[in-house]
Design an enzyme around this catalytic site. Structure first.
Site, PDB file in Angstrom:
ATOM      1  N   ASP A 101       0.842  -1.199   0.000  1.00 37.87           N
ATOM      2  CA  ASP A 101       0.000   0.000   0.000  1.00 37.87           C
ATOM      3  C   ASP A 101       0.882   1.255   0.000  1.00 37.87           C
ATOM      4  OD1 ASP A 101      -2.138  -1.698   0.259  1.00 37.87           O
ATOM      5  OD2 ASP A 101      -2.215  -1.503   2.448  1.00 37.87           O
TER       6      ASP A 101
HETATM    7  N1  URA Z   1      -1.216  -6.001   3.882  1.00 39.55           N
HETATM    8  C1  URA Z   1      -1.687  -4.727   3.924  1.00 39.55           C
HETATM    9  O1  URA Z   1      -2.698  -4.449   4.533  1.00 39.55           O
HETATM   10  N2  URA Z   1      -0.999  -3.791   3.238  1.00 39.55           N
HETATM   11  C2  URA Z   1       0.152  -4.030   2.577  1.00 39.55           C
HETATM   12  O2  URA Z   1       0.735  -3.107   2.013  1.00 39.55           O
HETATM   13  C3  URA Z   1       0.621  -5.352   2.547  1.00 39.55           C
HETATM   14  C4  URA Z   1      -0.085  -6.331   3.210  1.00 39.55           C
END
Ligand code: URA
Length: 232
Positions: A101
């Protein structure tokens, strides 16, 4: 490897430029003019462009310590792409193996070799992705069993696959996932009534984030690191 990919990777020209060169008969393979971009070529073939022999290109394999504020995507929206952090020719040819993310930090792997990237993301190969998560509220012991059993995420059919949770501190946990659903770590904790404030990826299968890399820095993988994914 396809001839257009071979030439683009070896020379830095775009695939579009390469197609034009093929069309105007500037490329030969083993002494014969070749116009077919999809033709397969290997180490044994002699590829010549405009009179110059072209050496076999090597796929690039890269690890990046992703900082906050970047997207793991080729398309930039309101945030810049991680590809802009990798100062090599044609970074847009790289596949990003397993997205993080925009606000998640840590290990991102990328390569020209799409099949290698697929081994990383495919749950079939059961490569553990290790995260460190900082939570808004105290972490309850009961989460360990919940992660092990699988959690029902909002809007998803089945439970999450068995995952590991280690409590490192009242608000800090180490999580190991063997699949990669959208916002998975954050949604798993949300389903248990907690909230992830910070998330950092430490490793993917046998490849660990190099501690020497500051946020935003990258390095090429060693041959051993590349092979460790194929042997896993
Ligand atoms: N899980 C999440 O919630 N975000 C990420 O970036 C990776 C795994």
């Amino acid at each position: 490897m396809r001839l257009d990919k071979y030439l683009a990777q070896a020379t830095g020209y775009s695939r579009k430029d390469v197609k034009r060169m093929l069309h105007s008969e500037e490329v030969s393979v083993n002494g014969e003019i070749e116009r077919n971009a999809a033709r397969h070529v290997s180490d044994e073939d002699e590829v010549v462009l405009d009179g110059y022999q072209i050496d076999t290109p090597r796929d690039r394999f890269i690890m990046l310590n992703k900082p906050e504020g970047y997207v793991c995507s080729h398309d930039e929206g309101s945030h810049p792409s991680v590809l802009g952090l990798v100062d090599i020719p044609r970074p847009e040819n790289l596949t990003i193996a397993g997205r993080l993310d925009v606000d998640t930090t840590g290990l991102v792997l990328m390569s020209d070799d799409g099949q290698w990237c697929h081994r990383i993301t495919s749950p079939r190969h059961k490569l553990g992705k290790v995260y460190e998560a900082t939570l808004a509220d105290p972490i309850d012991e009961s989460y360990i069993k919940a992660f092990e059993k699988g959690i029902q995420l909002n809007g998803e059919k089945g439970l999450t696959k068995p995952a590991e949770l280690e409590i490192l501190d009242s608000h800090l946990a180490r999580v190991v996932l063997f699949e990669g659903r959208y916002h998975q770590v954050k949604r798993m904790f949300a389903a248990l009534g907690n909230r992830v404030d910070e998330l950092h990826r430490l490793s993917i299968g046998p490849i660990e984030l190099d501690e020497m890399l500051n946020p935003g820095e990258w390095r090429e993988l060693s041959d051993e690191e590349v092979a460790s994914i194929l042997n896993g």
